[in-house]
Design an enzyme around this catalytic site. Structure first.
Site, PDB file in Angstrom:
ATOM      1  N   LYS A  36       0.837  -1.193   0.000  1.00  0.00           N
ATOM      2  CA  LYS A  36       0.000   0.000   0.000  1.00  0.00           C
ATOM      3  C   LYS A  36       0.884   1.260   0.000  1.00  0.00           C
ATOM      4  O   LYS A  36       2.102   1.175   0.208  1.00  0.00           O
ATOM      5  CB  LYS A  36      -0.925  -0.044   1.231  1.00  0.00           C
ATOM      6  CG  LYS A  36      -1.892  -1.237   1.198  1.00  0.00           C
ATOM      7  CD  LYS A  36      -2.780  -1.271   2.437  1.00  0.00           C
ATOM      8  CE  LYS A  36      -3.780  -2.421   2.372  1.00  0.00           C
ATOM      9  NZ  LYS A  36      -4.656  -2.456   3.565  1.00  0.00           N
ATOM     10  N   TYR A  74     -11.992  -2.852  -3.432  1.00  0.00           N
ATOM     11  CA  TYR A  74     -12.543  -2.959  -2.077  1.00  0.00           C
ATOM     12  C   TYR A  74     -14.079  -2.923  -2.071  1.00  0.00           C
ATOM     13  O   TYR A  74     -14.678  -2.531  -1.065  1.00  0.00           O
ATOM     14  CB  TYR A  74     -11.978  -1.846  -1.184  1.00  0.00           C
ATOM     15  CG  TYR A  74     -10.594  -2.145  -0.629  1.00  0.00           C
ATOM     16  CD1 TYR A  74     -10.341  -3.313   0.100  1.00  0.00           C
ATOM     17  CD2 TYR A  74      -9.537  -1.251  -0.799  1.00  0.00           C
ATOM     18  CE1 TYR A  74      -9.082  -3.585   0.615  1.00  0.00           C
ATOM     19  CE2 TYR A  74      -8.265  -1.524  -0.282  1.00  0.00           C
ATOM     20  CZ  TYR A  74      -8.055  -2.692   0.431  1.00  0.00           C
ATOM     21  OH  TYR A  74      -6.807  -2.960   0.953  1.00  0.00           O
ATOM     22  N   PHE A 125     -15.337   3.354   7.383  1.00  0.00           N
ATOM     23  CA  PHE A 125     -13.962   3.755   7.042  1.00  0.00           C
ATOM     24  C   PHE A 125     -13.690   3.708   5.530  1.00  0.00           C
ATOM     25  O   PHE A 125     -12.582   3.941   5.091  1.00  0.00           O
ATOM     26  CB  PHE A 125     -12.944   2.874   7.774  1.00  0.00           C
ATOM     27  CG  PHE A 125     -13.084   1.384   7.506  1.00  0.00           C
ATOM     28  CD1 PHE A 125     -12.562   0.814   6.349  1.00  0.00           C
ATOM     29  CD2 PHE A 125     -13.741   0.557   8.406  1.00  0.00           C
ATOM     30  CE1 PHE A 125     -12.689  -0.546   6.102  1.00  0.00           C
ATOM     31  CE2 PHE A 125     -13.879  -0.817   8.158  1.00  0.00           C
ATOM     32  CZ  PHE A 125     -13.344  -1.363   7.000  1.00  0.00           C
ATOM     33  N   ARG A 161      -1.432 -14.583   3.896  1.00  0.00           N
ATOM     34  CA  ARG A 161      -2.156 -13.843   4.945  1.00  0.00           C
ATOM     35  C   ARG A 161      -1.434 -13.977   6.289  1.00  0.00           C
ATOM     36  O   ARG A 161      -1.369 -13.030   7.067  1.00  0.00           O
ATOM     37  CB  ARG A 161      -3.583 -14.376   5.087  1.00  0.00           C
ATOM     38  CG  ARG A 161      -4.442 -14.198   3.849  1.00  0.00           C
ATOM     39  CD  ARG A 161      -5.167 -12.898   3.824  1.00  0.00           C
ATOM     40  NE  ARG A 161      -6.177 -12.770   4.857  1.00  0.00           N
ATOM     41  CZ  ARG A 161      -6.987 -11.721   4.962  1.00  0.00           C
ATOM     42  NH1 ARG A 161      -6.895 -10.713   4.106  1.00  0.00           N
ATOM     43  NH2 ARG A 161      -7.890 -11.658   5.903  1.00  0.00           N
ATOM     44  N   THR A 195      -5.250  -8.107  10.399  1.00  0.00           N
ATOM     45  CA  THR A 195      -5.606  -6.804   9.812  1.00  0.00           C
ATOM     46  C   THR A 195      -5.167  -5.654  10.707  1.00  0.00           C
ATOM     47  O   THR A 195      -4.605  -4.664  10.240  1.00  0.00           O
ATOM     48  CB  THR A 195      -7.148  -6.743   9.613  1.00  0.00           C
ATOM     49  OG1 THR A 195      -7.555  -7.893   8.884  1.00  0.00           O
ATOM     50  CG2 THR A 195      -7.556  -5.487   8.881  1.00  0.00           C
ATOM     51  N   ARG A 202       2.940  -6.901   9.210  1.00  0.00           N
ATOM     52  CA  ARG A 202       2.250  -5.841   9.960  1.00  0.00           C
ATOM     53  C   ARG A 202       2.713  -5.810  11.416  1.00  0.00           C
ATOM     54  O   ARG A 202       2.833  -4.736  12.008  1.00  0.00           O
ATOM     55  CB  ARG A 202       0.738  -6.050   9.877  1.00  0.00           C
ATOM     56  CG  ARG A 202       0.167  -5.756   8.492  1.00  0.00           C
ATOM     57  CD  ARG A 202      -1.208  -6.327   8.347  1.00  0.00           C
ATOM     58  NE  ARG A 202      -1.862  -5.983   7.096  1.00  0.00           N
ATOM     59  CZ  ARG A 202      -2.934  -6.612   6.622  1.00  0.00           C
ATOM     60  NH1 ARG A 202      -3.473  -7.602   7.308  1.00  0.00           N
ATOM     61  NH2 ARG A 202      -3.471  -6.255   5.474  1.00  0.00           N
ATOM     62  N   ASN A 210      -1.823  -0.067   7.402  1.00  0.00           N
ATOM     63  CA  ASN A 210      -1.276  -1.407   7.678  1.00  0.00           C
ATOM     64  C   ASN A 210      -0.423  -1.987   6.548  1.00  0.00           C
ATOM     65  O   ASN A 210      -0.214  -3.181   6.468  1.00  0.00           O
ATOM     66  CB  ASN A 210      -2.385  -2.365   8.134  1.00  0.00           C
ATOM     67  CG  ASN A 210      -3.441  -2.604   7.082  1.00  0.00           C
ATOM     68  OD1 ASN A 210      -3.377  -2.034   6.002  1.00  0.00           O
ATOM     69  ND2 ASN A 210      -4.405  -3.455   7.393  1.00  0.00           N
ATOM     70  N   HIS A 267      -1.596  -5.603   1.525  1.00  0.00           N
ATOM     71  CA  HIS A 267      -2.861  -6.310   1.289  1.00  0.00           C
ATOM     72  C   HIS A 267      -2.562  -7.718   0.812  1.00  0.00           C
ATOM     73  O   HIS A 267      -1.615  -7.926   0.053  1.00  0.00           O
ATOM     74  CB  HIS A 267      -3.677  -5.602   0.197  1.00  0.00           C
ATOM     75  CG  HIS A 267      -4.723  -6.490  -0.410  1.00  0.00           C
ATOM     76  ND1 HIS A 267      -5.954  -6.681   0.161  1.00  0.00           N
ATOM     77  CD2 HIS A 267      -4.694  -7.283  -1.506  1.00  0.00           C
ATOM     78  CE1 HIS A 267      -6.639  -7.549  -0.579  1.00  0.00           C
ATOM     79  NE2 HIS A 267      -5.894  -7.936  -1.597  1.00  0.00           N
ATOM     80  N   GLU A 325      -9.055 -10.650  -7.946  1.00  0.00           N
ATOM     81  CA  GLU A 325      -8.157  -9.500  -7.804  1.00  0.00           C
ATOM     82  C   GLU A 325      -7.047  -9.535  -8.855  1.00  0.00           C
ATOM     83  O   GLU A 325      -6.672  -8.494  -9.397  1.00  0.00           O
ATOM     84  CB  GLU A 325      -7.570  -9.494  -6.379  1.00  0.00           C
ATOM     85  CG  GLU A 325      -8.632  -9.156  -5.340  1.00  0.00           C
ATOM     86  CD  GLU A 325      -8.202  -9.365  -3.888  1.00  0.00           C
ATOM     87  OE1 GLU A 325      -9.047  -9.164  -2.996  1.00  0.00           O
ATOM     88  OE2 GLU A 325      -7.029  -9.737  -3.649  1.00  0.00           O
TER      89      GLU A 325
HETATM   90  P1  GTP Z   1      -6.560  -6.341   3.188  1.00  0.00           P
HETATM   91  O1  GTP Z   1      -5.522  -7.364   3.002  1.00  0.00           O
HETATM   92  O2  GTP Z   1      -6.069  -4.916   2.993  1.00  0.00           O
HETATM   93  O3  GTP Z   1      -7.829  -6.629   2.390  1.00  0.00           O
HETATM   94  O4  GTP Z   1      -6.942  -6.398   4.738  1.00  0.00           O
HETATM   95  P2  GTP Z   1      -7.783  -7.514   5.468  1.00  0.00           P
HETATM   96  O5  GTP Z   1      -8.325  -8.520   4.488  1.00  0.00           O
HETATM   97  O6  GTP Z   1      -6.936  -8.014   6.570  1.00  0.00           O
HETATM   98  O7  GTP Z   1      -8.984  -6.668   6.072  1.00  0.00           O
HETATM   99  P3  GTP Z   1     -10.316  -6.158   5.333  1.00  0.00           P
HETATM  100  O8  GTP Z   1     -10.398  -6.698   3.955  1.00  0.00           O
HETATM  101  O9  GTP Z   1     -11.440  -6.393   6.265  1.00  0.00           O
HETATM  102  O10 GTP Z   1     -10.061  -4.604   5.272  1.00  0.00           O
HETATM  103  C1  GTP Z   1      -9.374  -4.028   4.176  1.00  0.00           C
HETATM  104  C2  GTP Z   1      -8.563  -2.850   4.662  1.00  0.00           C
HETATM  105  O11 GTP Z   1      -9.422  -1.849   5.140  1.00  0.00           O
HETATM  106  C3  GTP Z   1      -7.637  -3.153   5.836  1.00  0.00           C
HETATM  107  O12 GTP Z   1      -6.417  -3.741   5.462  1.00  0.00           O
HETATM  108  C4  GTP Z   1      -7.414  -1.765   6.392  1.00  0.00           C
HETATM  109  O13 GTP Z   1      -6.494  -1.040   5.571  1.00  0.00           O
HETATM  110  C5  GTP Z   1      -8.795  -1.154   6.204  1.00  0.00           C
HETATM  111  N1  GTP Z   1      -9.603  -1.311   7.420  1.00  0.00           N
HETATM  112  C6  GTP Z   1     -10.232  -2.428   7.856  1.00  0.00           C
HETATM  113  N2  GTP Z   1     -10.865  -2.205   9.027  1.00  0.00           N
HETATM  114  C7  GTP Z   1     -10.626  -0.901   9.313  1.00  0.00           C
HETATM  115  C8  GTP Z   1     -10.998  -0.052  10.385  1.00  0.00           C
HETATM  116  O14 GTP Z   1     -11.700  -0.456  11.326  1.00  0.00           O
HETATM  117  N3  GTP Z   1     -10.564   1.241  10.327  1.00  0.00           N
HETATM  118  C9  GTP Z   1      -9.801   1.713   9.310  1.00  0.00           C
HETATM  119  N4  GTP Z   1      -9.403   3.002   9.332  1.00  0.00           N
HETATM  120  N5  GTP Z   1      -9.426   0.951   8.286  1.00  0.00           N
HETATM  121  C10 GTP Z   1      -9.825  -0.343   8.288  1.00  0.00           C
HETATM  122 MG    MG Z   2      -9.324  -8.024   2.760  1.00  0.00          MG
END
Ligand code: GTP
Ligand code: MG
Length: 149
Positions: free
Chosen positions: A9, A49, A57, A85, A91, A102, A112, A115, A126
């Site tokens: 990112k 997304y 958010f 992962r 996350t 992370r 973070n 992805h 994707e």
């Molecule tokens: P990705 O690998 O980025 O998809 O992350 P993930 O699969 O572990 O989590 P998810 O798909 O649920 O969320 C995608 C992204 O949204 C996260 O990696 C964060 O960057 C962001 N995100 C998720 N939850 C929150 C939150 O509660 N607050 C904020 N500010 N960002 C969030």
């Molecule tokens: Mg995700």
């Protein structure tokens, strides 16, 4: 071969973590199948997304992801979606174990740094979204030292 979509990112790029993140996937034994530095724009990021569109958010997430270039990559190998992962960590960096990307380099969920696809089906979706041009097919000579068969 199983494939996953891994993205560094904008914060990961700005913080010079590109080499570190690639290094971990290379050293693990996974195969790099595609890579590019891109600024895809908001519409593309919203499509990536789309599942999170209702979240509070979401707009902040799109602004963050659109704030600079990202490194888009495809990695292949045994169980690479789930293992990838694990390598990224939870996350929320506050819940990511030390030794994960992370866990070692991030503090807040909204920054973070990386992805990773959450399932084989979403990985293929994707990869199709980010690499319309396709990926590179090649046979790494080291495979006999990574896989038994
Ligand atoms: P990705 O690998 O980025 O998809 O992350 P993930 O699969 O572990 O989590 P998810 O798909 O649920 O969320 C995608 C992204 O949204 C996260 O990696 C964060 O960057 C962001 N995100 C998720 N939850 C929150 C939150 O509660 N607050 C904020 N500010 N960002 C969030
Ligand atoms: Mg995700």
């Amino acid at each position: 071969m199983e494939r996953t979509y891994i993205m560094i990112k904008p914060d990961g790029v700005q913080r010079n973590l590109v080499g570190e993140i690639i290094k971990r996937f290379e050293q693990k034994g996974y195969q790099l199948l595609a890579m590019k530095l891109v600024r895809p724009g908001k519409e593309h990021l919203q499509a990536h997304y789309a599942d999170l569109a209702g979240k509070g958010f979401f707009n902040g997430l799109i602004e963050y992801m659109n704030s600079g270039p990202v490194v888009a990559m495809v990695w292949g190998g045994f169980n690479v979606v789930a293992e990838g992962r694990k390598m990224l960590g939870a996350t929320k960096p506050s819940e990511s174990a030390p030794g994960t990307i992370r866990g070692d380099f991030a503090v807040e969920v909204g920054r973070n740094i990386c992805h990773g696809s959450d399932a084989v089906a979403s990985a293929e979706k994707e990869i199709a979204l980010w690499f319309k041009e396709g990926v590179c097919e090649w046979n790494p000579s080291r495979n006999a030292w990574v896989y038994e068969n």
